[in-house]
Design a protein around this motif. Structure first.
Motif, mmCIF file in Angstrom:
data_model
loop_
_atom_site.group_PDB
_atom_site.id
_atom_site.type_symbol
_atom_site.label_atom_id
_atom_site.label_comp_id
_atom_site.label_asym_id
_atom_site.label_seq_id
_atom_site.Cartn_x
_atom_site.Cartn_y
_atom_site.Cartn_z
ATOM 1 N N SER A 46 3.217 -2.573 -5.282
ATOM 2 C CA SER A 46 2.991 -2.348 -3.841
ATOM 3 C C SER A 46 1.993 -1.219 -3.594
ATOM 4 C CB SER A 46 4.321 -1.985 -3.155
ATOM 5 O OG SER A 46 4.730 -0.677 -3.539
ATOM 6 N N TRP A 47 1.487 -0.572 -4.645
ATOM 7 C CA TRP A 47 0.617 0.592 -4.440
ATOM 8 C C TRP A 47 -0.767 0.201 -3.917
ATOM 9 C CZ3 TRP A 47 1.334 3.932 -9.531
ATOM 10 C CH2 TRP A 47 2.674 4.339 -9.614
ATOM 11 N N SER A 48 -1.293 -0.908 -4.394
ATOM 12 C CA SER A 48 -2.655 -1.298 -4.031
ATOM 13 C C SER A 48 -2.774 -1.535 -2.524
ATOM 14 C CB SER A 48 -3.021 -2.586 -4.771
ATOM 15 O OG SER A 48 -4.131 -3.180 -4.154
ATOM 16 N N GLY A 101 0.802 -1.225 0.000
ATOM 17 C CA GLY A 101 0.000 0.000 0.000
ATOM 18 C C GLY A 101 0.829 1.267 0.000
ATOM 19 N N CYS A 102 0.618 2.110 -0.998
ATOM 20 C CA CYS A 102 1.283 3.418 -1.057
ATOM 21 C C CYS A 102 0.427 4.351 -1.898
ATOM 22 C CB CYS A 102 2.681 3.296 -1.673
ATOM 23 S SG CYS A 102 3.550 4.884 -1.712
ATOM 24 N N LYS A 103 0.279 5.607 -1.462
ATOM 25 C CA LYS A 103 -0.571 6.572 -2.178
ATOM 26 C C LYS A 103 0.221 7.515 -3.073
ATOM 27 C CE LYS A 103 -3.928 7.067 1.566
ATOM 28 N NZ LYS A 103 -4.421 7.991 2.591
ATOM 29 N N LYS A 104 1.544 7.483 -2.999
ATOM 30 C CA LYS A 104 2.351 8.539 -3.648
ATOM 31 C C LYS A 104 2.297 8.503 -5.173
ATOM 32 C CE LYS A 104 4.740 10.765 -0.374
ATOM 33 N NZ LYS A 104 4.014 11.834 0.210
ATOM 34 N N GLY A 105 2.362 7.291 -5.742
ATOM 35 C CA GLY A 105 2.314 7.183 -7.204
ATOM 36 C C GLY A 105 3.498 7.817 -7.907
ATOM 37 N N CYS A 106 4.699 7.685 -7.337
ATOM 38 C CA CYS A 106 5.890 8.290 -7.947
ATOM 39 C C CYS A 106 6.132 7.706 -9.340
ATOM 40 C CB CYS A 106 7.141 8.011 -7.118
ATOM 41 S SG CYS A 106 7.042 8.500 -5.403
ATOM 42 N N SER A 107 6.355 8.585 -10.310
ATOM 43 C CA SER A 107 6.717 8.128 -11.643
ATOM 44 C C SER A 107 8.074 7.434 -11.567
ATOM 45 C CB SER A 107 6.787 9.347 -12.561
ATOM 46 O OG SER A 107 7.237 8.953 -13.823
ATOM 47 N N GLY A 108 8.172 6.222 -12.133
ATOM 48 C CA GLY A 108 9.428 5.480 -12.102
ATOM 49 C C GLY A 108 9.611 4.665 -10.835
ATOM 50 N N CYS A 109 8.547 4.542 -10.008
ATOM 51 C CA CYS A 109 8.607 3.742 -8.772
ATOM 52 C C CYS A 109 9.127 2.334 -9.076
ATOM 53 C CB CYS A 109 7.202 3.648 -8.174
ATOM 54 S SG CYS A 109 7.032 2.442 -6.852
ATOM 55 N N PHE A 110 10.017 1.824 -8.199
ATOM 56 C CA PHE A 110 10.587 0.493 -8.414
ATOM 57 C C PHE A 110 9.575 -0.628 -8.119
ATOM 58 C CE2 PHE A 110 14.428 2.959 -6.972
ATOM 59 C CZ PHE A 110 15.017 3.028 -8.227
HETATM 60 S S1 SF4 Z 1 8.793 5.115 -4.846
HETATM 61 FE FE1 SF4 Z 1 6.951 3.821 -5.030
HETATM 62 S S2 SF4 Z 1 6.662 2.854 -3.022
HETATM 63 FE FE2 SF4 Z 1 8.103 4.588 -2.753
HETATM 64 S S3 SF4 Z 1 6.834 6.355 -2.177
HETATM 65 FE FE3 SF4 Z 1 7.023 6.419 -4.391
HETATM 66 S S4 SF4 Z 1 5.248 5.274 -5.184
HETATM 67 FE FE4 SF4 Z 1 5.463 4.759 -3.012
#
Ligand code: SF4
Length: 210
Positions: free
Chosen positions: A58-60, A45-54
């Motif tokens: 894990s977001w759901s 679970g993560c809400k950030k939605g960073c572009s290029g997240c590894f």
């Molecule tokens: S890199 Fe991925 S897991 Fe880390 S904060 Fe950003 S979206 Fe969340």
């Protein structure tokens, strides 16, 4: 529905039973996710939605692997090669209270505790911090804070962070000379059921099957 839409469709944290964590993965004896040899827990679970997240899987916030704090503590402690634990994700501070409880058990048994987070330290210390952030912060020996910013990405094997906005906070001075884990290396862990976990590159998690 595209993969991205599917990942974003469950952005509301589900209710996790008290005393439990919702995790995406776990390994023992990693040498690429913090000082020495350590367990790694990737929360779901993560809400950030960073572009290029590894780790976009894990977001759901859907339930993935529910595990009790006690069972996870025992798993980590049962492997004497684990001298510490790293929390990665997903966003560890969205399950901060349970992780603080886990960290407290592990620290009482002599392990050190490190966490990645997409929040900044300032956000975690503010009034808007997620529930339990203060308790988890008080348990940490090392924090790597800040979201991954693709335009600030660092492509260097010697860097402990993946983008230049991120900071390494060492709260435990005895670990100051151990900031030398191989963050550019990739580890492959083969689990008992034959599945494989790929980890490295600043907390990256990949899953595979035989
Ligand atoms: S890199 Fe991925 S897991 Fe880390 S904060 Fe950003 S979206 Fe969340």
């Amino acid at each position: 529905m595209s993969n991205l839409t599917a990942k974003l469709s469950t952005k509301t944290p589900v209710k996790i039973p008290p005393g439990y964590l919702n995790i995406m993965g776990y390994v023992d004896e990693s040498e690429v996710n913090g000082p020495g040899c350590r367990a790694v827990v990737w929360v779901q679970g993560c809400k950030k939605g960073c572009s290029g997240c590894f780790n976009p899987d894990s977001w759901s916030f859907d339930l993935n692997q529910l595990i009790s704090i006690e069972e996870l503590a025992n798993k980590i402690l049962n492997n004497p090669r684990n001298t510490g634990v790293t929390f990665s994700g997903g966003e560890p501070f969205l399950q901060a209270s349970a992780l603080a409880e886990l960290a407290n058990i592990l620290k009482s048994r002599g392990l050190n505790v490190m966490s990645f987070t997409g929040f900044t330290l300032g956000e975690l210390q503010s009034k808007k911090a997620p529930c339990g952030a203060k308790e988890l912060l008080s348990q940490l020996d090392i924090l790597i804070d800040g979201p991954f910013v693709e335009t600030l990405a660092i492509h260097s094997p010697n860097s402990l962070v993946s983008s230049s906005n991120q900071k390494v906070r060492v709260f435990n001075p005895t670990l100051k000379n151990q900031l030398n884990w191989a963050s550019d290396r990739l580890e492959i862990h083969v689990l008992r059921d034959g599945s494989r976990i790929f980890t490295g590159y600043w907390g990256q998690l990949g899953l595979g099957e035989n």
